[in-house]
Design a protein around this motif. Structure first.
Motif, PDB file in Angstrom:
ATOM      1  N   VAL A 254       0.860  -1.183   0.000  1.00  0.00           N
ATOM      2  CA  VAL A 254       0.000   0.000   0.000  1.00  0.00           C
ATOM      3  C   VAL A 254       0.897   1.233   0.000  1.00  0.00           C
ATOM      4  CG1 VAL A 254      -1.856   1.228   1.182  1.00  0.00           C
ATOM      5  CG2 VAL A 254      -1.716  -1.279   1.326  1.00  0.00           C
ATOM      6  N   ALA A 255       0.661   2.123  -0.931  1.00  0.00           N
ATOM      7  CA  ALA A 255       1.479   3.329  -1.062  1.00  0.00           C
ATOM      8  C   ALA A 255       0.575   4.512  -1.374  1.00  0.00           C
ATOM      9  CB  ALA A 255       2.537   3.145  -2.146  1.00  0.00           C
ATOM     10  N   MET A 256       1.170   5.687  -1.379  1.00  0.00           N
ATOM     11  CA  MET A 256       0.410   6.924  -1.570  1.00  0.00           C
ATOM     12  C   MET A 256       0.658   7.500  -2.960  1.00  0.00           C
ATOM     13  SD  MET A 256      -1.049   6.952   1.352  1.00  0.00           S
ATOM     14  CE  MET A 256      -1.890   8.553   1.329  1.00  0.00           C
TER      15      MET A 256
ATOM     16  N   TYR B  54       6.826   6.815  -4.471  1.00  0.00           N
ATOM     17  CA  TYR B  54       5.572   6.855  -3.724  1.00  0.00           C
ATOM     18  C   TYR B  54       5.777   6.341  -2.305  1.00  0.00           C
ATOM     19  CZ  TYR B  54       4.312   6.998  -8.623  1.00  0.00           C
ATOM     20  OH  TYR B  54       4.256   7.319  -9.956  1.00  0.00           O
ATOM     21  N   ALA B  55       5.340   7.116  -1.317  1.00  0.00           N
ATOM     22  CA  ALA B  55       5.500   6.729   0.075  1.00  0.00           C
ATOM     23  C   ALA B  55       4.855   5.367   0.324  1.00  0.00           C
ATOM     24  CB  ALA B  55       4.881   7.782   0.985  1.00  0.00           C
ATOM     25  N   VAL B  56       5.626   4.440   0.833  1.00  0.00           N
ATOM     26  CA  VAL B  56       5.123   3.101   1.147  1.00  0.00           C
ATOM     27  C   VAL B  56       4.620   3.112   2.583  1.00  0.00           C
ATOM     28  CG1 VAL B  56       5.701   0.662   1.378  1.00  0.00           C
ATOM     29  CG2 VAL B  56       6.730   2.034  -0.460  1.00  0.00           C
ATOM     30  N   VAL B  57       3.323   2.911   2.760  1.00  0.00           N
ATOM     31  CA  VAL B  57       2.737   3.066   4.093  1.00  0.00           C
ATOM     32  C   VAL B  57       2.397   1.751   4.775  1.00  0.00           C
ATOM     33  CG1 VAL B  57       1.840   5.365   3.714  1.00  0.00           C
ATOM     34  CG2 VAL B  57       0.460   3.401   3.068  1.00  0.00           C
ATOM     35  N   GLY B  58       2.410   0.657   4.054  1.00  0.00           N
ATOM     36  CA  GLY B  58       2.088  -0.596   4.699  1.00  0.00           C
ATOM     37  C   GLY B  58       1.831  -1.721   3.716  1.00  0.00           C
TER      38      GLY B  58
END
Length: 227
Positions: free
Chosen positions: A155-157, A186-190
């Motif tokens: 999951v990324a932004m 892209y920021a990897v959030v989980g």
């Protein structure tokens, strides 16, 4: 040609990225090669749903504090296709993780849709305006590591092409391809740690040509789990 470098107008900040207003968040660039994704596991169909009423862009307040580093935070995403859980990675994206938890607790994601579904690539949501151009009214930045891998379940932004790596609003995407070959922008959030079959099912509900859902896929609620 869908490989249009992060449309400046799709997720968080079309032109201005910033706070409130009509900030388009941008969209992730699709690689040349696509593979169809199929649903696995116990979920076999989505229930019929209507597109929720769109809400105005912005209006949220950026949290000033980070999450408790001793805890594990999960976002439970309930949709008309089933439920999946995202376990957040505070080590890689502390600012964005704190933002997503705060937004979820405020009901920001409730009654939104997955506005972009590209089979074998990503499903993308998190926009209260339901258009792909909205966000919370602020941005966070968590630069992803140079070896970030965007593989199935990550999951990324999303962000616009003009924004710096790791810039985030509220629009997120879940990778449905095995390895979609995105650059570390892209920021990897989980990661999806439960309900990946639901994500895969949602990933089949899009038109590859238009990248639009073929039926409304609604995020009914997002709740926070702390352990």
């Amino acid at each position: 040609m869908r490989k249009a470098a992060l449309l400046l107008v799709l997720l968080v900040g079309l032109v201005a990225a910033g706070c409130g207003g009509s900030s388009n968040e941008g969209t992730v660039t699709e690689p040349e090669t696509q593979t169809e994704s199929t649903a696995a596991g116990g979920t076999s169909e989505c229930t019929d749903a209507e597109v929720p009423t769109a809400r105005e862009d912005g209006g949220a307040t950026e949290p000033k504090e980070r999450l408790d580093p001793e805890k594990t935070y999960g976002l439970v995403v309930e949709t008309n296709c089933g439920t999946f859980t995202i376990t957040l990675d505070q080590a890689v994206a502390p600012a964005t993780a704190a933002s997503l938890v705060a937004l979820s607790k405020d009901g920001f994601f409730d009654s939104t849709i997955f506005h972009r579904i590209v089979p074998g690539f990503v499903i993308q949501g998190g926009d209260p305006t339901q258009t792909g151009s909205g966000g919370p009214g602020y941005k966070t930045v968590d630069v992803p590591p140079s070896d970030a891998a965007y593989t199935k379940g990550v999951v990324a932004m999303a962000k616009s092409g003009a924004e710096a790596p790791g810039t985030s609003g509220s629009q997120f995407f879940v990778v449905t391809g095995d390895d979609v070959g995105l650059p570390p922008e892209y920021a990897v959030v989980g990661t999806v740690t439960s309900g990946l079959d639901v994500v895969e099912l949602i990933g089949t509900q899009g038109d590859p040509a238009t990248e639009q859902p073929t039926r409304p896929i609604v995020v009914e609620s997002v709740t926070v789990e702390e352990q």
